[in-house]
Scaffold this active site. Structure first.
Site, mmCIF file in Angstrom:
data_model
loop_
_atom_site.group_PDB
_atom_site.id
_atom_site.type_symbol
_atom_site.label_atom_id
_atom_site.label_comp_id
_atom_site.label_asym_id
_atom_site.label_seq_id
_atom_site.Cartn_x
_atom_site.Cartn_y
_atom_site.Cartn_z
ATOM 1 N N ASN A 1 0.868 -1.179 0.000
ATOM 2 C CA ASN A 1 0.000 0.000 0.000
ATOM 3 C C ASN A 1 0.904 1.228 0.000
ATOM 4 O O ASN A 1 1.514 1.547 1.018
ATOM 5 C CB ASN A 1 -0.882 -0.044 1.260
ATOM 6 C CG ASN A 1 -1.712 1.215 1.444
ATOM 7 O OD1 ASN A 1 -1.794 2.050 0.545
ATOM 8 N ND2 ASN A 1 -2.324 1.343 2.614
ATOM 9 N N LYS B 1 -0.015 4.243 -0.253
ATOM 10 C CA LYS B 1 -0.683 5.409 0.345
ATOM 11 C C LYS B 1 -0.498 6.631 -0.569
ATOM 12 O O LYS B 1 -0.474 6.461 -1.783
ATOM 13 C CB LYS B 1 -0.177 5.637 1.773
ATOM 14 C CG LYS B 1 -0.267 4.351 2.613
ATOM 15 C CD LYS B 1 -0.032 4.550 4.075
ATOM 16 C CE LYS B 1 -0.148 3.203 4.792
ATOM 17 N NZ LYS B 1 -0.025 3.327 6.248
ATOM 18 N N HIS C 1 -9.319 0.924 5.125
ATOM 19 C CA HIS C 1 -8.059 1.157 5.836
ATOM 20 C C HIS C 1 -8.324 2.138 6.985
ATOM 21 O O HIS C 1 -9.150 3.052 6.850
ATOM 22 C CB HIS C 1 -7.020 1.726 4.867
ATOM 23 C CG HIS C 1 -5.645 1.765 5.464
ATOM 24 N ND1 HIS C 1 -5.267 2.734 6.373
ATOM 25 C CD2 HIS C 1 -4.591 0.954 5.323
ATOM 26 C CE1 HIS C 1 -4.025 2.504 6.746
ATOM 27 N NE2 HIS C 1 -3.587 1.432 6.131
ATOM 28 N N GLU D 1 -6.799 4.596 7.987
ATOM 29 C CA GLU D 1 -6.604 6.008 7.623
ATOM 30 C C GLU D 1 -7.840 6.557 6.913
ATOM 31 O O GLU D 1 -8.167 7.739 7.035
ATOM 32 C CB GLU D 1 -5.330 6.162 6.775
ATOM 33 C CG GLU D 1 -4.085 5.979 7.647
ATOM 34 C CD GLU D 1 -2.863 5.446 6.938
ATOM 35 O OE1 GLU D 1 -2.811 5.455 5.696
ATOM 36 O OE2 GLU D 1 -1.941 4.984 7.647
ATOM 37 N N GLU E 1 -5.050 -5.095 10.790
ATOM 38 C CA GLU E 1 -4.063 -4.036 10.963
ATOM 39 C C GLU E 1 -4.355 -3.269 12.253
ATOM 40 O O GLU E 1 -5.166 -2.332 12.244
ATOM 41 C CB GLU E 1 -4.119 -3.063 9.783
ATOM 42 C CG GLU E 1 -3.814 -3.707 8.446
ATOM 43 C CD GLU E 1 -3.266 -2.679 7.465
ATOM 44 O OE1 GLU E 1 -2.183 -2.934 6.937
ATOM 45 O OE2 GLU E 1 -3.884 -1.630 7.266
ATOM 46 N N GLY F 1 2.727 2.198 10.826
ATOM 47 C CA GLY F 1 3.685 3.290 10.679
ATOM 48 C C GLY F 1 4.415 3.656 11.955
ATOM 49 O O GLY F 1 5.064 4.695 12.029
ATOM 50 N N SER G 1 3.635 -2.145 10.325
ATOM 51 C CA SER G 1 5.085 -2.178 10.561
ATOM 52 C C SER G 1 5.735 -3.510 10.174
ATOM 53 O O SER G 1 6.678 -3.948 10.835
ATOM 54 C CB SER G 1 5.406 -1.818 12.009
ATOM 55 O OG SER G 1 5.014 -0.479 12.278
HETATM 56 P P1 PGA Z 1 3.083 0.282 7.574
HETATM 57 O O1 PGA Z 1 1.584 0.468 7.008
HETATM 58 O O2 PGA Z 1 3.606 -1.018 7.005
HETATM 59 O O3 PGA Z 1 3.820 1.476 7.068
HETATM 60 O O4 PGA Z 1 2.972 0.211 9.065
HETATM 61 C C1 PGA Z 1 0.732 -0.637 6.909
HETATM 62 C C2 PGA Z 1 -0.586 -0.212 6.346
HETATM 63 O O5 PGA Z 1 -1.083 0.873 6.704
HETATM 64 O O6 PGA Z 1 -1.182 -0.938 5.524
#
Ligand code: PGA
Length: 250
Positions: A9, A11, A93, A95, A163, A169, A209
């Site tokens: 992803n 983003k 997601h 976010e 997640e 992140g 992560s």
């Molecule tokens: P990250 O993001 O691997 O940067 O923690 C994972 C995600 O949001 O799908």
């Protein structure tokens, strides 16, 4: 047997220059043993799909609107993603749930539309740190799973990504036991809802992560069929060892 899936992803990261990373990834994995998916920003989907036309690498979107067309300025329909060359879409997601106030019912409508357009839907679930500390994780996951997945789901068009919001992140990762507990719980819930055949065929991804140095351990956990990777999917240098770890896991 469920096929494994390594999904990236990107983003809101990347411009045309970053598509060179896809070339490097495809060169490093000419005949991948797992499904590979990159979800770049919408602006890059068409050119990414063209680059990957002769390789098993799939390209996906990061969101879609529930409607097929209409007066929705700035939105993209599932049909438009499919037309641009996407074969999958990430939905729900955290976010999106936070930044755009999407709730599980919104996500189910988007997923219904995406599945009707022939897209594989990767539906994200996850608890906040407050919810985990209050020991509400499984209740939150059960509710998100029940409400976000449409009845049209099956092993071909549904992927669930667990997640934990506090792991995205941040460099924080749940213990392997914590990941296993939630993945087993999701599997049981899917079997109850869709029947054993479909319930067992839906791939379950862990996300939050995932990095080259922790991927192999995460892939030892039962019912972890792959990963949804954010930051470490942006370069072939980081994503490739994660794919290798997935392919060498049993
Ligand atoms: P990250 O993001 O691997 O940067 O923690 C994972 C995600 O949001 O799908």
């Amino acid at each position: 047997m469920r096929r494994k899936l390594a999904a990236g992803n990107w983003k809101m990261n990347g411009t045309g220059a970053n598509l060179a990373e896809l070339d490097a990834l495809m060169a490093a994995h000419p005949t991948p043993q797992s499904d590979l998916l990159i979800c770049p920003p919408a602006t890059l989907i068409h050119s990414a799909a063209k680059r990957a036309a002769n390789h098993p690498l799939q390209i996906g979107g990061q969101d879609c609107h529930a409607a097929t067309s209409g007066a929705h300025t700035g939105d993209i329909s599932a049909q438009q993603l499919q037309d641009a060359g996407a074969t999958a879409v990430i939905l729900g997601h955290s976010e999106r749930r936070t930044d755009h106030s999407e709730d599980s019912e919104d996500i189910r409508e988007k997923a219904r539309s995406a599945q009707a357009a022939g897209l594989r839907t990767i539906i994200c679930l996850g608890e906040s740190l407050t919810q985990r500390k209050a020991q509400n994780t499984l209740d939150i996951i059960a509710a998100q799973l029940a409400l976000s997945t449409p009845d049209t789901s099956n092993g071909e068009n549904l992927v669930i990504a667990y997640e934990p919001i506090w792991a995205i992140g941040t460099g924080l990762v749940p213990s392997l036991n914590q990941i296993g507990e939630v993945h087993d719980f999701i599997r049981t819930n899917l079997e109850r809802r869709f029947g054993a055949g479909v319930g067992r065929s839906v791939p379950l991804l862990y996300g939050g992560s995932v990095k080259p140095d922790n991927a192999a351990d995460i892939f030892t956990v039962s019912n972890v069929d792959g990963a949804l990777v954010g930051g470490a999917s942006l370069t072939a240098t980081d994503f490739s060892p994660i794919i290798q770890a997935l392919e060498s896991s049993s």
